[in-house]
Design a protein around this motif. Structure first.
Motif, PDB file in Angstrom:
ATOM      1  N   ASP A  63       1.171  -5.950  -5.095  1.00 20.49           N
ATOM      2  CA  ASP A  63       1.484  -7.171  -4.356  1.00 20.49           C
ATOM      3  C   ASP A  63       2.998  -7.336  -4.288  1.00 20.49           C
ATOM      4  OD1 ASP A  63       2.135 -10.140  -4.139  1.00 20.49           O
ATOM      5  OD2 ASP A  63      -0.005 -10.103  -3.637  1.00 20.49           O
ATOM      6  N   LYS A  82      -3.163   4.246 -10.025  1.00 25.75           N
ATOM      7  CA  LYS A  82      -3.901   3.150  -9.382  1.00 25.75           C
ATOM      8  C   LYS A  82      -3.525   3.009  -7.910  1.00 25.75           C
ATOM      9  CE  LYS A  82      -5.163   0.676 -13.479  1.00 25.75           C
ATOM     10  NZ  LYS A  82      -5.110  -0.500 -14.294  1.00 25.75           N
ATOM     11  N   LEU A  83      -2.255   3.194  -7.596  1.00 24.96           N
ATOM     12  CA  LEU A  83      -1.820   3.105  -6.202  1.00 24.96           C
ATOM     13  C   LEU A  83      -2.447   4.221  -5.356  1.00 24.96           C
ATOM     14  CD1 LEU A  83       1.941   2.158  -6.660  1.00 24.96           C
ATOM     15  CD2 LEU A  83       0.121   0.685  -5.758  1.00 24.96           C
ATOM     16  N   TYR A  92      -5.684   0.661  -5.039  1.00 28.85           N
ATOM     17  CA  TYR A  92      -4.932  -0.535  -5.404  1.00 28.85           C
ATOM     18  C   TYR A  92      -3.662  -0.624  -4.577  1.00 28.85           C
ATOM     19  CZ  TYR A  92      -7.842  -1.411  -9.495  1.00 28.85           C
ATOM     20  OH  TYR A  92      -8.894  -1.699 -10.315  1.00 28.85           O
ATOM     21  N   LYS A  94       0.848  -1.202   0.000  1.00 30.22           N
ATOM     22  CA  LYS A  94       0.000   0.000   0.000  1.00 30.22           C
ATOM     23  C   LYS A  94       0.877   1.244   0.000  1.00 30.22           C
ATOM     24  CE  LYS A  94      -3.689  -2.187   2.646  1.00 30.22           C
ATOM     25  NZ  LYS A  94      -4.332  -2.215   3.964  1.00 30.22           N
ATOM     26  N   LEU A 143      -0.799  -5.487  -9.563  1.00 29.11           N
ATOM     27  CA  LEU A 143      -1.742  -4.605  -8.882  1.00 29.11           C
ATOM     28  C   LEU A 143      -2.952  -5.412  -8.427  1.00 29.11           C
ATOM     29  CD1 LEU A 143      -1.652  -1.536 -11.262  1.00 29.11           C
ATOM     30  CD2 LEU A 143      -0.896  -1.564  -8.884  1.00 29.11           C
ATOM     31  N   LYS A 144      -3.397  -5.142  -7.213  1.00 26.24           N
ATOM     32  CA  LYS A 144      -4.598  -5.777  -6.675  1.00 26.24           C
ATOM     33  C   LYS A 144      -5.416  -4.704  -5.978  1.00 26.24           C
ATOM     34  CE  LYS A 144      -3.448  -9.048  -3.806  1.00 26.24           C
ATOM     35  NZ  LYS A 144      -3.010 -10.190  -2.996  1.00 26.24           N
ATOM     36  N   GLU A 145      -6.740  -4.854  -6.035  1.00 25.45           N
ATOM     37  CA  GLU A 145      -7.589  -3.919  -5.301  1.00 25.45           C
ATOM     38  C   GLU A 145      -7.360  -4.119  -3.810  1.00 25.45           C
ATOM     39  OE1 GLU A 145     -11.646  -2.588  -6.350  1.00 25.45           O
ATOM     40  OE2 GLU A 145     -11.540  -4.283  -7.738  1.00 25.45           O
TER      41      GLU A 145
END
Length: 182
Positions: free
Chosen positions: A54, A46-47, A51, A16, A60-62
């Motif tokens: 990982d 996105k970050l 997102y 994060k 990228l992951k939600e």
């Protein structure tokens, strides 16, 4: 063709974002340069918008929705029950088939003042405005009785609250907490 600028950003151990983003051609703090990563504008965006990156897969992951801990759920449920107890504690009191207001800001001091006045001045009865705005004659004994009913109700509510609070504190899961009601 112009070069696409990248951004330095620091991430926590879960991936994060924990720092602002800095364009690579700008003033990047040394700690961000040393321990941050360089990402494209798209990844940076996105970050900044739900997102994470990982740390193992670099994908990228939600960010999953926040799940409160068992302790937080217990504290919230206990606070809910305390609010319900407090609301019932200041609800009108039934005496002789009539409802007397019993909120702590106005009604209780008014009852206490009336008792003091009636006792000091040897007044046998006084007209009293009830919760529904009807009126009735009351004696000092009536007003003391209203206070007694309220005190008994308060004691019962606190006993109920403490019993339920113990049940909540003994829960081992969210499901157990959710089924407990006031």
């Amino acid at each position: 063709m112009t070069k696409e600028l990248k951004y330095y950003i620091k991430l926590d151990e879960e991936g994060k974002r924990i720092s602002p983003g800095y364009r690579e051609d700008g003033n990047v703090p040394d700690d961000v340069k040393a321990s941050g990563i360089l990402v494209t504008k798209d990844i940076f965006s996105k970050l900044c918008n739900g997102y994470l990156l990982d740390p193992d897969t670099k994908l990228l992951k939600e960010i999953p929705p926040y799940e409160p801990s068992l302790k937080e759920l217990q504290e919230a449920k206990i606070a809910e029950f305390k609010t319900l107890r407090d609301a019932e504690e200041i609800a009108p009191v039934e005496y002789k088939g009539q409802l007397f207001d019993y909120d702590s800001e106005k009604s209780v001091p008014r009852i206490n003042e009336a008792i003091g006045f009636m006792e000091r001045n040897e007044v046998a009865t006084q007209e009293w405005t009830l919760a529904d705005n009807s009126r009735m004659e009351v004696t000092v004994s009536d007003l003391y009785a209203v206070k007694d009913v309220a005190a008994m109700r308060s004691g019962a509510l606190h006993d109920k609250y403490n019993t339920i609070k113990e049940k909540v504190l003994n829960c081992k899961s969210k499901t157990e907490i959710e089924v407990i009601t006031w």
